[in-house]
Scaffold this motif. Structure first.
Motif, PDB file in Angstrom:
ATOM      1  N   ARG A   1       0.868  -1.175   0.000  1.00  0.00           N
ATOM      2  CA  ARG A   1       0.000   0.000   0.000  1.00  0.00           C
ATOM      3  C   ARG A   1       0.901   1.220   0.000  1.00  0.00           C
ATOM      4  O   ARG A   1       1.606   1.495   0.966  1.00  0.00           O
ATOM      5  CB  ARG A   1      -0.913   0.004   1.244  1.00  0.00           C
ATOM      6  N   LEU A   2       0.898   1.947  -1.104  1.00  0.00           N
ATOM      7  CA  LEU A   2       1.807   3.073  -1.303  1.00  0.00           C
ATOM      8  C   LEU A   2       1.000   4.347  -1.548  1.00  0.00           C
ATOM      9  O   LEU A   2      -0.104   4.294  -2.089  1.00  0.00           O
ATOM     10  CB  LEU A   2       2.723   2.813  -2.501  1.00  0.00           C
ATOM     11  N   VAL A   3       1.567   5.464  -1.157  1.00  0.00           N
ATOM     12  CA  VAL A   3       0.888   6.744  -1.312  1.00  0.00           C
ATOM     13  C   VAL A   3       1.792   7.697  -2.079  1.00  0.00           C
ATOM     14  O   VAL A   3       2.996   7.760  -1.826  1.00  0.00           O
ATOM     15  CB  VAL A   3       0.525   7.359   0.056  1.00  0.00           C
ATOM     16  N   ALA A   4       1.200   8.417  -3.011  1.00  0.00           N
ATOM     17  CA  ALA A   4       1.934   9.449  -3.752  1.00  0.00           C
ATOM     18  C   ALA A   4       0.974  10.582  -4.069  1.00  0.00           C
ATOM     19  O   ALA A   4      -0.223  10.366  -4.246  1.00  0.00           O
ATOM     20  CB  ALA A   4       2.506   8.882  -5.051  1.00  0.00           C
ATOM     21  N   LEU A   5       1.490  11.797  -4.107  1.00  0.00           N
ATOM     22  CA  LEU A   5       0.672  12.922  -4.548  1.00  0.00           C
ATOM     23  C   LEU A   5       0.311  12.728  -6.019  1.00  0.00           C
ATOM     24  O   LEU A   5       1.021  12.054  -6.763  1.00  0.00           O
ATOM     25  CB  LEU A   5       1.426  14.235  -4.355  1.00  0.00           C
ATOM     26  N   GLN A   6      -0.799  13.328  -6.426  1.00  0.00           N
ATOM     27  CA  GLN A   6      -1.285  13.095  -7.781  1.00  0.00           C
ATOM     28  C   GLN A   6      -0.240  13.377  -8.869  1.00  0.00           C
ATOM     29  O   GLN A   6      -0.108  12.587  -9.812  1.00  0.00           O
ATOM     30  CB  GLN A   6      -2.548  13.917  -8.038  1.00  0.00           C
ATOM     31  N   PRO A   7       0.558  14.461  -8.792  1.00  0.00           N
ATOM     32  CA  PRO A   7       1.549  14.684  -9.848  1.00  0.00           C
ATOM     33  C   PRO A   7       2.596  13.574  -9.968  1.00  0.00           C
ATOM     34  O   PRO A   7       3.211  13.421 -11.023  1.00  0.00           O
ATOM     35  CB  PRO A   7       2.204  16.016  -9.441  1.00  0.00           C
ATOM     36  N   GLY A   8       2.808  12.796  -8.895  1.00  0.00           N
ATOM     37  CA  GLY A   8       3.807  11.743  -8.933  1.00  0.00           C
ATOM     38  C   GLY A   8       3.249  10.351  -9.118  1.00  0.00           C
ATOM     39  O   GLY A   8       3.980   9.365  -8.985  1.00  0.00           O
ATOM     40  N   ARG A   9       1.971  10.251  -9.468  1.00  0.00           N
ATOM     41  CA  ARG A   9       1.360   8.929  -9.572  1.00  0.00           C
ATOM     42  C   ARG A   9       1.925   8.116 -10.736  1.00  0.00           C
ATOM     43  O   ARG A   9       2.135   6.915 -10.612  1.00  0.00           O
ATOM     44  CB  ARG A   9      -0.156   9.083  -9.701  1.00  0.00           C
ATOM     45  N   ASP A  10       2.189   8.759 -11.867  1.00  0.00           N
ATOM     46  CA  ASP A  10       2.768   8.020 -12.994  1.00  0.00           C
ATOM     47  C   ASP A  10       4.156   7.501 -12.647  1.00  0.00           C
ATOM     48  O   ASP A  10       4.517   6.375 -13.007  1.00  0.00           O
ATOM     49  CB  ASP A  10       2.836   8.920 -14.231  1.00  0.00           C
ATOM     50  N   GLU A  11       4.943   8.336 -11.967  1.00  0.00           N
ATOM     51  CA  GLU A  11       6.287   7.904 -11.575  1.00  0.00           C
ATOM     52  C   GLU A  11       6.221   6.742 -10.584  1.00  0.00           C
ATOM     53  O   GLU A  11       7.041   5.824 -10.627  1.00  0.00           O
ATOM     54  CB  GLU A  11       7.062   9.068 -10.959  1.00  0.00           C
ATOM     55  N   LEU A  12       5.232   6.760  -9.685  1.00  0.00           N
ATOM     56  CA  LEU A  12       5.070   5.657  -8.741  1.00  0.00           C
ATOM     57  C   LEU A  12       4.753   4.360  -9.475  1.00  0.00           C
ATOM     58  O   LEU A  12       5.336   3.308  -9.178  1.00  0.00           O
ATOM     59  CB  LEU A  12       3.953   5.989  -7.747  1.00  0.00           C
ATOM     60  N   LEU A  13       3.865   4.422 -10.447  1.00  0.00           N
ATOM     61  CA  LEU A  13       3.524   3.221 -11.207  1.00  0.00           C
ATOM     62  C   LEU A  13       4.705   2.742 -12.047  1.00  0.00           C
ATOM     63  O   LEU A  13       4.917   1.529 -12.205  1.00  0.00           O
ATOM     64  CB  LEU A  13       2.315   3.497 -12.089  1.00  0.00           C
ATOM     65  N   ASP A  14       5.487   3.678 -12.584  1.00  0.00           N
ATOM     66  CA  ASP A  14       6.704   3.294 -13.315  1.00  0.00           C
ATOM     67  C   ASP A  14       7.679   2.566 -12.394  1.00  0.00           C
ATOM     68  O   ASP A  14       8.299   1.570 -12.783  1.00  0.00           O
ATOM     69  CB  ASP A  14       7.385   4.531 -13.901  1.00  0.00           C
ATOM     70  N   LEU A  15       7.817   3.085 -11.175  1.00  0.00           N
ATOM     71  CA  LEU A  15       8.714   2.454 -10.204  1.00  0.00           C
ATOM     72  C   LEU A  15       8.243   1.049  -9.850  1.00  0.00           C
ATOM     73  O   LEU A  15       9.045   0.105  -9.781  1.00  0.00           O
ATOM     74  CB  LEU A  15       8.799   3.318  -8.939  1.00  0.00           C
ATOM     75  N   LEU A  16       6.936   0.892  -9.651  1.00  0.00           N
ATOM     76  CA  LEU A  16       6.403  -0.435  -9.352  1.00  0.00           C
ATOM     77  C   LEU A  16       6.669  -1.408 -10.499  1.00  0.00           C
ATOM     78  O   LEU A  16       7.093  -2.547 -10.280  1.00  0.00           O
ATOM     79  CB  LEU A  16       4.894  -0.337  -9.107  1.00  0.00           C
ATOM     80  N   GLU A  17       6.426  -0.944 -11.716  1.00  0.00           N
ATOM     81  CA  GLU A  17       6.616  -1.821 -12.865  1.00  0.00           C
ATOM     82  C   GLU A  17       8.072  -2.240 -13.007  1.00  0.00           C
ATOM     83  O   GLU A  17       8.374  -3.389 -13.346  1.00  0.00           O
ATOM     84  CB  GLU A  17       6.145  -1.112 -14.134  1.00  0.00           C
ATOM     85  N   ALA A  18       9.003  -1.307 -12.707  1.00  0.00           N
ATOM     86  CA  ALA A  18      10.427  -1.608 -12.867  1.00  0.00           C
ATOM     87  C   ALA A  18      10.950  -2.526 -11.775  1.00  0.00           C
ATOM     88  O   ALA A  18      11.908  -3.266 -12.000  1.00  0.00           O
ATOM     89  CB  ALA A  18      11.233  -0.308 -12.878  1.00  0.00           C
ATOM     90  N   THR A  19      10.323  -2.510 -10.597  1.00  0.00           N
ATOM     91  CA  THR A  19      10.874  -3.267  -9.469  1.00  0.00           C
ATOM     92  C   THR A  19      10.147  -4.581  -9.197  1.00  0.00           C
ATOM     93  O   THR A  19      10.784  -5.618  -8.984  1.00  0.00           O
ATOM     94  CB  THR A  19      10.858  -2.416  -8.191  1.00  0.00           C
ATOM     95  N   VAL A  20       8.820  -4.556  -9.192  1.00  0.00           N
ATOM     96  CA  VAL A  20       8.078  -5.778  -8.868  1.00  0.00           C
ATOM     97  C   VAL A  20       7.132  -6.216  -9.979  1.00  0.00           C
ATOM     98  O   VAL A  20       6.475  -7.254  -9.867  1.00  0.00           O
ATOM     99  CB  VAL A  20       7.283  -5.610  -7.549  1.00  0.00           C
ATOM    100  N   GLY A  21       7.033  -5.425 -11.044  1.00  0.00           N
ATOM    101  CA  GLY A  21       6.116  -5.756 -12.118  1.00  0.00           C
ATOM    102  C   GLY A  21       4.717  -5.258 -11.823  1.00  0.00           C
ATOM    103  O   GLY A  21       4.370  -4.973 -10.679  1.00  0.00           O
TER     104      GLY A  21
END
Length: 230
Positions: free
Chosen positions: A195-215
């Protein structure tokens, strides 16, 4: 009978208690328009480690002055005591409850979520779902609109106009409850969940990070101003 609604939809296993929902502060898609679970608590009773019963808040809205100490316990995982009693805020059932689904690329769906939020359209849920959660070939942006029939129809038209590049459809009323039920509990299919939290402007970067690390398997993320990602 009384046409009232406790507007919480916590993720997790069916039948989980109100105590576990408040202790972990787990909110579902409705957090976008109605707020997190702590906003539904008017008062509570807590039993401390020494056996004292401490009551805070009240039974109705706006009858407590000063800082509401009970809110400290919401999300505290029982560290400050065990919550044994709640007074909760109920809302009138809406006349109309409509769910719209928009299909497209992830970037298009997140851009649409930002546009809807910036336009000030009141959506009670605005959730970005990965293909594995939505059971679709691509990403899905799910919007839940509630209110009067005329107001919901106007908001639905505004959503389609704001994100005309997406493929919009409306769920049948008899299918919508099952869709939101499955969306809020989709994370139970994995051995480990985040369960991760990010401000709206950083949501795409959060999803990119998830995809790169855990898929990106089962992902449900708030596409509006509220919420993070699971």
């Amino acid at each position: 009978t009384h046409h009232m609604w406790l507007a919480i939809d916590p993720p997790g296993r069916p039948g989980r208690s109100l105590g576990s929902t408040q202790a972990t502060a787990t909110s579902g898609p409705l957090r976008q328009g109605i707020g997190p679970v702590r906003d539904h608590v008017l008062g509570m009773a807590v039993v401390t480690g020494s056996g004292r019963v401490v009551r805070s808040g009240g039974k109705v809205v706006k009858n407590v002055a000063g800082f509401d100490l009970g809110k400290l316990h919401v999300g505290g995982f029982g560290a400050f005591g065990v919550m044994t009693e709640f007074h909760l805020r109920l809302r009138a059932l809406p006349q109309q409850d409509t769910t719209l689904l928009a299909r497209g690329s992830r970037d298009a769906c997140t851009a649409a979520g930002r546009a809807i939020t910036e336009a000030g359209i009141l959506v009670h849920a605005l959730e970005l779902l990965s293909p594995a959660v939505a059971a679709e070939s691509g990403w899905v942006l799910a919007a839940r609109l509630t209110g009067t029939p005329g107001g919901v129809a106007a908001d639905a038209t505004a959503l389609r106009n704001l994100a005309s590049e997406l493929d919009w459809s409306e769920l049948r009323p008899d299918r919508a409850p099952a869709f939101w039920h499955l969306a809020s509990r989709a994370m139970l299919g994995g051995a480990t969940s985040f369960r991760l939290v990010a401000l709206q402007p950083g949501r795409d970067e959060l999803l990119d990070l998830l995809e790169a690390t855990v898929g990106l398997g089962r992902v449900s993320a708030g596409a509006g101003s509220a919420g993070g990602a699971r």
